[in-house]
Design a protein around this motif. Structure first.
Motif, PDB file in Angstrom:
ATOM      1  N   VAL A   1       0.817  -1.209   0.000  1.00 47.64           N
ATOM      2  CA  VAL A   1       0.000   0.000   0.000  1.00 47.64           C
ATOM      3  C   VAL A   1       0.855   1.266   0.000  1.00 47.64           C
ATOM      4  O   VAL A   1       2.029   1.257   0.382  1.00 47.64           O
ATOM      5  N   LYS A   2       0.212   2.370  -0.411  1.00 51.40           N
ATOM      6  CA  LYS A   2       0.804   3.695  -0.335  1.00 51.40           C
ATOM      7  C   LYS A   2      -0.287   4.714   0.015  1.00 51.40           C
ATOM      8  O   LYS A   2      -1.479   4.473  -0.219  1.00 51.40           O
ATOM      9  N   VAL A   3       0.171   5.837   0.539  1.00 53.50           N
ATOM     10  CA  VAL A   3      -0.731   6.946   0.858  1.00 53.50           C
ATOM     11  C   VAL A   3      -0.719   7.939  -0.301  1.00 53.50           C
ATOM     12  O   VAL A   3       0.340   8.254  -0.858  1.00 53.50           O
ATOM     13  N   ARG A   4      -1.898   8.417  -0.666  1.00 48.71           N
ATOM     14  CA  ARG A   4      -2.030   9.471  -1.666  1.00 48.71           C
ATOM     15  C   ARG A   4      -2.834  10.624  -1.098  1.00 48.71           C
ATOM     16  O   ARG A   4      -3.558  10.467  -0.101  1.00 48.71           O
ATOM     17  N   LEU A   5      -2.715  11.768  -1.743  1.00 50.25           N
ATOM     18  CA  LEU A   5      -3.376  12.991  -1.292  1.00 50.25           C
ATOM     19  C   LEU A   5      -4.094  13.631  -2.468  1.00 50.25           C
ATOM     20  O   LEU A   5      -3.461  14.005  -3.457  1.00 50.25           O
ATOM     21  N   GLN A   6      -5.427  13.727  -2.365  1.00 51.04           N
ATOM     22  CA  GLN A   6      -6.213  14.395  -3.402  1.00 51.04           C
ATOM     23  C   GLN A   6      -6.360  15.868  -3.036  1.00 51.04           C
ATOM     24  O   GLN A   6      -6.915  16.207  -1.988  1.00 51.04           O
ATOM     25  N   LEU A   7      -5.841  16.740  -3.895  1.00 51.16           N
ATOM     26  CA  LEU A   7      -5.899  18.180  -3.659  1.00 51.16           C
ATOM     27  C   LEU A   7      -7.273  18.737  -4.026  1.00 51.16           C
ATOM     28  O   LEU A   7      -8.059  18.060  -4.707  1.00 51.16           O
ATOM     29  N   PRO A   8      -7.597  19.930  -3.579  1.00 49.70           N
ATOM     30  CA  PRO A   8      -8.912  20.518  -3.895  1.00 49.70           C
ATOM     31  C   PRO A   8      -9.216  20.583  -5.383  1.00 49.70           C
ATOM     32  O   PRO A   8     -10.390  20.533  -5.786  1.00 49.70           O
ATOM     33  N   ASP A   9      -8.180  20.679  -6.247  1.00 48.51           N
ATOM     34  CA  ASP A   9      -8.426  20.715  -7.691  1.00 48.51           C
ATOM     35  C   ASP A   9      -8.477  19.315  -8.298  1.00 48.51           C
ATOM     36  O   ASP A   9      -8.451  19.152  -9.524  1.00 48.51           O
ATOM     37  N   ASN A  10      -8.516  18.273  -7.421  1.00 50.15           N
ATOM     38  CA  ASN A  10      -8.586  16.852  -7.793  1.00 50.15           C
ATOM     39  C   ASN A  10      -7.251  16.276  -8.271  1.00 50.15           C
ATOM     40  O   ASN A  10      -7.177  15.098  -8.615  1.00 50.15           O
ATOM     41  N   HIS A  11      -6.207  17.080  -8.327  1.00 52.17           N
ATOM     42  CA  HIS A  11      -4.877  16.533  -8.616  1.00 52.17           C
ATOM     43  C   HIS A  11      -4.462  15.639  -7.448  1.00 52.17           C
ATOM     44  O   HIS A  11      -4.758  15.938  -6.287  1.00 52.17           O
ATOM     45  N   VAL A  12      -3.788  14.531  -7.756  1.00 56.80           N
ATOM     46  CA  VAL A  12      -3.424  13.555  -6.731  1.00 56.80           C
ATOM     47  C   VAL A  12      -1.913  13.467  -6.597  1.00 56.80           C
ATOM     48  O   VAL A  12      -1.196  13.302  -7.590  1.00 56.80           O
ATOM     49  N   LEU A  13      -1.433  13.577  -5.363  1.00 49.20           N
ATOM     50  CA  LEU A  13      -0.030  13.365  -5.039  1.00 49.20           C
ATOM     51  C   LEU A  13       0.135  11.995  -4.403  1.00 49.20           C
ATOM     52  O   LEU A  13      -0.751  11.525  -3.677  1.00 49.20           O
ATOM     53  N   GLU A  14       1.274  11.355  -4.657  1.00 51.71           N
ATOM     54  CA  GLU A  14       1.590  10.088  -3.997  1.00 51.71           C
ATOM     55  C   GLU A  14       2.761  10.292  -3.057  1.00 51.71           C
ATOM     56  O   GLU A  14       3.672  11.084  -3.333  1.00 51.71           O
ATOM     57  N   GLU A  15       2.736   9.596  -1.938  1.00 52.10           N
ATOM     58  CA  GLU A  15       3.854   9.706  -1.011  1.00 52.10           C
ATOM     59  C   GLU A  15       5.166   9.368  -1.724  1.00 52.10           C
ATOM     60  O   GLU A  15       5.201   8.560  -2.653  1.00 52.10           O
ATOM     61  N   GLY A  16       6.230  10.004  -1.307  1.00 55.44           N
ATOM     62  CA  GLY A  16       7.528   9.768  -1.906  1.00 55.44           C
ATOM     63  C   GLY A  16       8.602   9.713  -0.853  1.00 55.44           C
ATOM     64  O   GLY A  16       8.311   9.634   0.348  1.00 55.44           O
ATOM     65  N   ASP A  17       9.846   9.755  -1.299  1.00 57.45           N
ATOM     66  CA  ASP A  17      10.937   9.775  -0.339  1.00 57.45           C
ATOM     67  C   ASP A  17      11.285  11.225   0.005  1.00 57.45           C
ATOM     68  O   ASP A  17      10.633  12.163  -0.461  1.00 57.45           O
ATOM     69  N   ALA A  18      12.317  11.407   0.800  1.00 59.52           N
ATOM     70  CA  ALA A  18      12.671  12.749   1.262  1.00 59.52           C
ATOM     71  C   ALA A  18      13.210  13.630   0.147  1.00 59.52           C
ATOM     72  O   ALA A  18      13.360  14.838   0.333  1.00 59.52           O
ATOM     73  N   TRP A  19      13.481  13.032  -1.032  1.00 56.76           N
ATOM     74  CA  TRP A  19      14.047  13.784  -2.153  1.00 56.76           C
ATOM     75  C   TRP A  19      13.053  13.934  -3.304  1.00 56.76           C
ATOM     76  O   TRP A  19      13.429  14.212  -4.428  1.00 56.76           O
ATOM     77  N   GLY A  20      11.769  13.710  -3.006  1.00 54.96           N
ATOM     78  CA  GLY A  20      10.736  13.911  -4.005  1.00 54.96           C
ATOM     79  C   GLY A  20      10.593  12.793  -5.008  1.00 54.96           C
ATOM     80  O   GLY A  20       9.856  12.923  -5.989  1.00 54.96           O
ATOM     81  N   GLY A  21      11.291  11.679  -4.792  1.00 51.17           N
ATOM     82  CA  GLY A  21      11.214  10.537  -5.696  1.00 51.17           C
ATOM     83  C   GLY A  21      10.207   9.503  -5.223  1.00 51.17           C
ATOM     84  O   GLY A  21       9.550   9.673  -4.186  1.00 51.17           O
ATOM     85  N   ARG A  22      10.092   8.458  -5.989  1.00 52.55           N
ATOM     86  CA  ARG A  22       9.165   7.380  -5.659  1.00 52.55           C
ATOM     87  C   ARG A  22       9.673   6.628  -4.439  1.00 52.55           C
ATOM     88  O   ARG A  22      10.871   6.371  -4.299  1.00 52.55           O
ATOM     89  N   ALA A  23       8.774   6.250  -3.563  1.00 48.92           N
ATOM     90  CA  ALA A  23       9.123   5.505  -2.350  1.00 48.92           C
ATOM     91  C   ALA A  23       8.634   4.065  -2.470  1.00 48.92           C
ATOM     92  O   ALA A  23       7.643   3.800  -3.156  1.00 48.92           O
ATOM     93  N   PRO A  24       9.304   3.120  -1.801  1.00 52.68           N
ATOM     94  CA  PRO A  24       8.817   1.739  -1.803  1.00 52.68           C
ATOM     95  C   PRO A  24       7.451   1.655  -1.134  1.00 52.68           C
ATOM     96  O   PRO A  24       7.102   2.480  -0.274  1.00 52.68           O
ATOM     97  N   ALA A  25       6.668   0.663  -1.520  1.00 51.36           N
ATOM     98  CA  ALA A  25       5.368   0.446  -0.891  1.00 51.36           C
ATOM     99  C   ALA A  25       5.549  -0.083   0.532  1.00 51.36           C
ATOM    100  O   ALA A  25       6.567  -0.689   0.874  1.00 51.36           O
ATOM    101  N   HIS A  26       4.543   0.166   1.358  1.00 54.73           N
ATOM    102  CA  HIS A  26       4.478  -0.439   2.680  1.00 54.73           C
ATOM    103  C   HIS A  26       3.874  -1.837   2.515  1.00 54.73           C
ATOM    104  O   HIS A  26       2.873  -2.005   1.800  1.00 54.73           O
ATOM    105  N   THR A  27       4.446  -2.835   3.150  1.00 55.27           N
ATOM    106  CA  THR A  27       3.952  -4.205   3.008  1.00 55.27           C
ATOM    107  C   THR A  27       3.441  -4.721   4.351  1.00 55.27           C
ATOM    108  O   THR A  27       4.052  -4.484   5.396  1.00 55.27           O
ATOM    109  N   VAL A  28       2.304  -5.428   4.293  1.00 59.19           N
ATOM    110  CA  VAL A  28       1.646  -5.913   5.504  1.00 59.19           C
ATOM    111  C   VAL A  28       1.094  -7.311   5.244  1.00 59.19           C
ATOM    112  O   VAL A  28       0.406  -7.534   4.242  1.00 59.19           O
TER     113      VAL A  28
END
Length: 374
Positions: A59-86
């Protein structure tokens, strides 16, 4: 059903206002918050849900902005982060999600290296445009007269800085250890981008828009790439060449090795994704032989949606190994305990592959005149 609480202790600094939600394999990675939104409180957020026990969540966390644009969680440098596994247990529990940042236009370019980077990069001409080849050879060596390993997904092979998810195979670290044990090799890693599904899958399916390009890719490797490497580092006979990759990279490795067995003596088939076009590879490989080829075939035991499905994937991997056994010279099947479908798992299994490959090579003629310390 098991009750799970997903807990975000603190949102990354500068997080804009919007709707936080959870997505993942279990939702087909869709960006619809409905039914999976977090309740924000103070600096953090929380989501309570019910999930079937035995589910393997990525899984990953995403953020829907008021204009409906969606951000995905990333690493501290703005890149893609590994998924959380459970792995969901009967009793459920609390899953803590530590977010380092959001993906942005930096795309991880400032991400520091934790593993050895390549020694040099080439940009070669290919039918699809410019192809970057990342090259590494051991310290104290000039790269000549060495067994050759060609790898797919070259952006993930060596160091974390350019890697897709901030993780790498740490291939140079593992190969340097083998060199110090008297088994050096040269690694050529081929980067890939948005056309990965077309380049690596030889069968028509949705993700390559029913236009497979694996034969074109493999033809280029077997002619242009091998010729360029021979001119720079000296020729390497096929029995001392290996091809390796994971997921779709594992698929194209096995396909390529059976398609033209004379090109590579060893195949590193990591977590092969053989499902495209209703498992077309399994039908295609019937009757094909590569009598001089050695095959490393592996799989993690958490590479599915549920524990039960993962057990079946492991079973199918053993079946694939058994089917290959009479067609090739040798099959080594390895199952990674607790391994998911990610770079961390492939990095963990890569040193064993290197040892198996290099230990099984017949010494080259004139190998006594090592290029070490030249």
């Amino acid at each position: 059903m098991a009750h799970l609480r997903f807990l975000i202790p603190a949102l990354p600094p500068g997080t804009p206002p919007g709707t936080l939600f959870l997505t993942g394999e279990h939702r087909g990675w869709i960006s619809n918050p409905e039914g999976w939104t977090f309740d924000q409180s103070g600096e953090g957020a929380m989501l309570d849900t019910e999930v079937d026990p035995g589910t393997l969540l990525s899984v990953k966390v995403r953020l829907q902005l008021p204009d409906n644009h969606v951000l995905e969680e990333g690493d501290a440098w703005g890149g893609r982060a590994p998924a959380h596994t459970v792995t969901v247990q009967e009793h459920g529990g609390v899953v803590t999600l530590n977010l380092e940042g959001w993906q942005d236009d930096r795309e991880g370019r400032d991400r520091p290296r934790q593993s050895r980077p390549p020694r040099m990069e080439w940009n070669l001409t290919a039918p699809w445009g410019e192809q970057t080849v990342r090259l590494w050879w051991p310290e104290g060596h000039d790269g000549r007269e060495l067994p050759l390993l060609v790898m797919h997904d070259g952006q993930n092979v060596f160091d974390e800085a350019p890697s897709f998810s901030g993780q790498s195979w740490q291939a140079a670290d593992a190969a340097q250890a083998r060199a110090e044990a008297g088994q050096p090799c040269l690694i050529a890693a081929l980067t890939v981008g948005a056309e990965r599904s077309r380049r690596y899958v030889p069968f028509a399916f949705e993700l390559n828009e029913f236009r497979p390009g694996a034969d074109e890719y493999l033809d280029w490797i077997e002619t242009e790439l091998l010729q360029a490497l021979a001119e720079a580092f000296g020729p390497v006979p096929p029995e001392r060449r290996a091809l390796a990759g994971s997921s779709f990279g594992g698929l194209v490795t096995l396909y390529g090795g059976l398609r033209h067995p004379e090109a590579f003596g060893t195949l590193g088939v990591f977590s092969p994704a053989v499902w495209p076009d209703d498992f077309a590879l399994l039908r295609w490989m019937e009757g094909r032989t590569a009598p001089d080829t050695r095959v490393w075939l592996d799989m993690g035991d958490h590479e599915a949606h549920t524990v039960a499905e993962a057990t079946e994937v492991v079973h199918l991997t053993h079946e694939l190994g058994a089917a290959l056994q009479p067609q090739v010279a040798e099959v080594q099947v390895t199952i990674g305990e607790g391994h998911w479908h990610d770079e961390a798992a492939w990095a963990a299994r890569f040193p064993a592959f290197l040892t198996w490959w290099l230990s099984g090579l017949v010494p080259a003629q004139g190998a006594g005149s090592s290029a070490l310390a030249r």
